[in-house]
Design an enzyme around this catalytic site. Structure first.
Site, PDB file in Angstrom:
ATOM      1  N   SER A  46       0.830  -1.207   0.000  1.00 51.76           N
ATOM      2  CA  SER A  46       0.000   0.000   0.000  1.00 51.76           C
ATOM      3  C   SER A  46       0.865   1.258   0.000  1.00 51.76           C
ATOM      4  O   SER A  46       0.505   2.249  -0.631  1.00 51.76           O
ATOM      5  CB  SER A  46      -0.981   0.000   1.167  1.00 51.76           C
ATOM      6  OG  SER A  46      -0.302  -0.066   2.403  1.00 51.76           O
ATOM      7  N   GLU A  47       2.017   1.235   0.705  1.00 50.37           N
ATOM      8  CA  GLU A  47       2.994   2.318   0.646  1.00 50.37           C
ATOM      9  C   GLU A  47       4.395   1.768   0.848  1.00 50.37           C
ATOM     10  O   GLU A  47       4.588   0.749   1.496  1.00 50.37           O
ATOM     11  CB  GLU A  47       2.747   3.394   1.727  1.00 50.37           C
ATOM     12  CG  GLU A  47       1.581   4.297   1.464  1.00 50.37           C
ATOM     13  CD  GLU A  47       0.272   3.741   1.978  1.00 50.37           C
ATOM     14  OE1 GLU A  47      -0.777   4.193   1.510  1.00 50.37           O
ATOM     15  OE2 GLU A  47       0.297   2.833   2.835  1.00 50.37           O
ATOM     16  N   SER A  48       5.359   2.501   0.301  1.00 50.45           N
ATOM     17  CA  SER A  48       6.778   2.242   0.508  1.00 50.45           C
ATOM     18  C   SER A  48       7.459   3.560   0.830  1.00 50.45           C
ATOM     19  O   SER A  48       7.012   4.619   0.386  1.00 50.45           O
ATOM     20  CB  SER A  48       7.407   1.611  -0.743  1.00 50.45           C
ATOM     21  OG  SER A  48       6.875   0.324  -0.961  1.00 50.45           O
ATOM     22  N   HIS A  76       2.516   3.199   8.957  1.00 52.03           N
ATOM     23  CA  HIS A  76       3.209   1.911   9.046  1.00 52.03           C
ATOM     24  C   HIS A  76       4.534   1.931   8.294  1.00 52.03           C
ATOM     25  O   HIS A  76       5.491   1.283   8.716  1.00 52.03           O
ATOM     26  CB  HIS A  76       2.309   0.745   8.599  1.00 52.03           C
ATOM     27  CG  HIS A  76       2.053   0.640   7.147  1.00 52.03           C
ATOM     28  ND1 HIS A  76       1.094   1.385   6.509  1.00 52.03           N
ATOM     29  CD2 HIS A  76       2.632  -0.127   6.200  1.00 52.03           C
ATOM     30  CE1 HIS A  76       1.093   1.071   5.223  1.00 52.03           C
ATOM     31  NE2 HIS A  76       2.017   0.163   5.004  1.00 52.03           N
TER      32      HIS A  76
END
Length: 112
Positions: A46-48, A76
């Site tokens: 979902s994100e990096s 996160h």
């Protein structure tokens, strides 16, 4: 330029299971926004987080990308970044400059 080192962490796990996965690139210098976006899309999380060193020790610039766009902040991926930096450099206070503002994070070693 060689491919960047991509670390894979999961934040908010329970006994090492589950959690929210995030990619972390601890040295994103030389990756322009389109390369960061392409890498985030390839990872599929979902994100990096993409990290660059700041002006002083313990200071970093962090950008977050979903597979579709840059996002101003991701909790996160911030936790994953802090753990990755602590694994590499040791525990302590971190100052992360993000599009949403400066985030102060303190890491510490725990038994286990």
């Amino acid at each position: 330029m060689s491919a960047p080192d991509v670390l894979r962490y999961s934040a908010f796990t329970h006994r090492g299971l589950g959690g929210n996965p995030a990619g972390v690139v601890l040295d994103a210098r030389g990756l322009d926004p389109s390369a960061r976006l392409a890498l985030a899309a390839e990872l599929g999380y979902s994100e990096s987080a993409f990290v660059e060193p700041g002006a002083a020790a313990g200071e970093y610039r962090v950008q977050y990308f979903s597979p579709l766009a840059e996002v101003p902040f991701c909790g996160h991926a911030t936790v994953a970044t802090a753990v990755a930096l602590a694994d590499r450099d040791g525990a302590g206070l971190l100052s992360l400059d993000t599009r949403a503002g400066r985030i102060e994070v303190e890491t510490r070693a725990t038994p286990g």
